[in-house]
Write a protein that holds these residues in place. Structure first.
Motif, PDB file in Angstrom:
ATOM      1  N   UNK A 372       0.819  -1.212   0.000  1.00 55.60           N
ATOM      2  CA  UNK A 372       0.000   0.000   0.000  1.00 55.60           C
ATOM      3  C   UNK A 372       0.855   1.264   0.000  1.00 55.60           C
ATOM      4  N   UNK A 373       1.995   1.222   0.663  1.00 64.13           N
ATOM      5  CA  UNK A 373       2.866   2.396   0.739  1.00 64.13           C
ATOM      6  C   UNK A 373       3.312   2.843  -0.643  1.00 64.13           C
ATOM      7  N   UNK A 374       3.521   1.894  -1.557  1.00 66.18           N
ATOM      8  CA  UNK A 374       3.909   2.243  -2.927  1.00 66.18           C
ATOM      9  C   UNK A 374       2.778   2.976  -3.646  1.00 66.18           C
ATOM     10  N   UNK A 375       1.560   2.478  -3.475  1.00 66.27           N
ATOM     11  CA  UNK A 375       0.408   3.129  -4.106  1.00 66.27           C
ATOM     12  C   UNK A 375       0.173   4.513  -3.508  1.00 66.27           C
ATOM     13  N   UNK A 376       0.340   4.619  -2.207  1.00 69.23           N
ATOM     14  CA  UNK A 376       0.153   5.903  -1.537  1.00 69.23           C
ATOM     15  C   UNK A 376       1.107   6.959  -2.099  1.00 69.23           C
TER      16      UNK A 376
END
Length: 544
Positions: A372-376
């Motif tokens: 999720x951190x990459x998408x964020x």
């Protein structure tokens, strides 16, 4: 006693007894110096307490009572306080129990003795679903926790959690119908994302779908609902109240709150407070003679539809920062019977995909959460300098991240979300959706009004009547009185944001930053708010 359920060895407390399913009480009378016994009929019904429910979030206790009346069997679940109060017990007469002013006091005595002398099965219960104290409650999956809704509306909502069809049937006959329509895919993914929103510590937000009539918005809302249950029963409407929204949100807790057709609101003025109440994830604080009442909360996504963007019903600057807007929605380039096929598909396939998603997520969650951190980061960068979209970017990223998870979890079944199409949709939102940036929209609307009413623009000659703006030495200025009237309660906040973002010029007054200066026209002095030339040009206006 042969018709009393569950146990044959109920202890009927002295001095009560049950004869032919009627309740009697042993009484004593003194007659000629002798004590005589007699059975007094208390009620034509003989209720027994069959279960004790302990609320898993609070210390509240409830009891299930059973009785038979003329061949019909009755079960009622009531709070412990009802059994201890004559006034409350009388309400059970509406449920078919033979309770009245005469015998209510005996029922209070009877129930107290019955509970004390019997080993009543104890069961955990809750009055809502979703994530509760680290435990996720799906009503069709949870076996050791009884869900007991507070009212008939919540019972109907609970009843919507049903299953029909197959996992593959939902993927191929429901989702695949819309998989090439990103504006439809996003709210469907939001329905999945709602139940794991807490994993990213995200607050609730609204996903709103707007477009002209008969473009498939209602069918899309039912598709979102089909993830979890029977669509027709699950989807709510805007013909409701703030209290009803609060109770429904509390009951669903983690599950998506889906409302169709904002145009159907009885009073559209309730929509703005509804949005704020929902995204603040807590109900209204209420007092009582005993102090503050308990305030419930939730962690979920709301999915709405309407012909108009939901933010058009609100004038608060903060509303667009709490709504992901999917505008100009329509199913394009589809067959003539597409919508009929959509409605038929969701009627025959629902509920199973949601259960399986929760099951597979539970066993794989730690493997995916870091992704999720990459998408964020990706969606924050795409937001550019749009402050509102930056606030929305985490939620949008989480919904797209959920699509990534679904691709992984259901790869073998052929589930495939086009993640690049969702990124392109976000870029389009950034470019086209000006209503997502309320300060910019307010500036544009004010400039349009001045442009359309130049008789109130003080340029070479002073207007008759009110002055809304000035054109002076090649610069454009708003009159503060005009801004106060136009922006209303939001004036100070919006002018501050204009100055912060460089839409209007900043000046110094006795060491303080202000957004106005004094200009002189025809020997008269005026306070005026100077608008940046670049933003006027960018928005396509020319007041020269």
């Amino acid at each position: 006693m042969d018709k009393i359920p569950l146990q044959e060895n109920w202890k009927i407390p002295y001095p009560f007894s049950i004869v032919e399913n009627e309740l009697y009480r042993l009484e004593y009378k003194s007659l000629n110096g002798r004590i005589e016994e007699s059975l007094k009929k208390i009620s034509r019904n003989a209720p027994v307490v069959t279960k004790m429910y302990k609320h898993t979030e609070r210390n509240d206790v409830f009891y299930e009572i059973f009785w038979e009346n003329k061949g019909d069997l009755y079960y009622e679940t009531i709070s412990a306080g009802v059994l201890a109060s004559k006034k409350e017990l009388l309400k059970l007469a509406d449920k078919g129990l033979s309770c009245n002013d005469t015998n209510a006091k005996y029922f209070v005595e009877y129930f107290d003795l019955f509970i004390g002398q019997n080993d009543i099965p104890k069961i955990e219960m809750t009055d809502r679903i979703g994530l509760i104290k680290g435990r996720f409650v799906h009503p069709l999956v949870e076996k050791n926790l009884k869900v007991l809704p507070n009212d008939i509306g919540e019972e109907q909502l609970l009843d919507s959690f049903q299953t029909k069809g197959t996992l593959e049937g939902w993927i191929h006959n429901v989702f695949n119908l819309v998989k090439n329509h990103p504006k439809a895919v996003l709210p469907v993914l939001a329905s999945f994302a709602s139940v794991i929103l807490h994993e990213a510590d995200l607050k609730p937000i609204v996903v709103d779908v707007s477009g002209t009539s008969s473009t498939g918005k209602s069918g899309l809302m039912r598709m979102c609902a089909s993830v979890w249950g029977e669509p027709e029963k699950y989807v709510g409407t805007f013909n409701t109240t703030l209290v009803a929204i609060e109770r429904r949100s509390t009951f669903l807790n983690s599950f998506p709150h889906i409302l169709d057709d904002s145009n159907g609101a009885n009073d559209s003025r309730f929509i703005q407070p509804m949005i704020y109440q929902y995204v603040n994830n807590t109900g209204k604080q209420r007092g009582s003679i005993n102090g503050s009442q308990r305030t419930d909360s939730w962690s979920s996504l709301m999915i709405t539809s309407g012909e108009n963007e939901i933010v058009t019903y609100a004038n608060a600057q903060g509303v667009p920062a709490r709504v992901i807007l999917i505008t100009q929605f329509a199913f394009e380039n589809v067959e003539a019977d597409f919508l009929n096929k959509l409605y038929k598909s969701v009627k025959n396939n629902y509920g199973i995909i949601g259960i399986e998603f929760l099951k597979r997520w539970k066993s794989s969650r730690e493997r995916y959460l870091n992704k999720f951190l990459e998408y964020e980061k990706e969606y924050l960068e795409v937001s550019n300098d749009n402050a509102v979209l930056k606030r929305l970017s985490r939620h949008y990223a989480f919904i797209v991240f959920t699509g990534h998870v679904l691709n992984e979890l259901f790869r073998q079944e052929g589930f495939q979300v086009d993640l690049k199409a969702l990124q392109q949709l976000y870029i389009e939102m950034n470019k086209l959706n000006n209503s997502a940036d309320m300060p910019l929209l307010e500036l544009q609307n004010a400039l349009e009004e001045i442009d359309a009413n130049r008789n109130k623009l003080y340029s070479d000659f002073e207007p008759h009547g009110s002055i809304n703006a000035f054109y002076h030495n090649g610069e454009f200025y708003f009159a503060p009185a005009y801004l106060k009237e136009r922006l209303g309660a939001n004036e100070k906040q919006i002018r501050y944001l204009w100055m912060k973002r460089g839409f209007i010029m900043k000046f110094s007054n006795r060491g303080n930053d202000v957004d106005y200066k004094v200009i002189k026209k025809n020997k008269r002095s005026f306070r005026a708010v100077q608008v940046n030339k670049d933003i006027i040009s960018k928005l396509g206006f020319d007041f020269s």
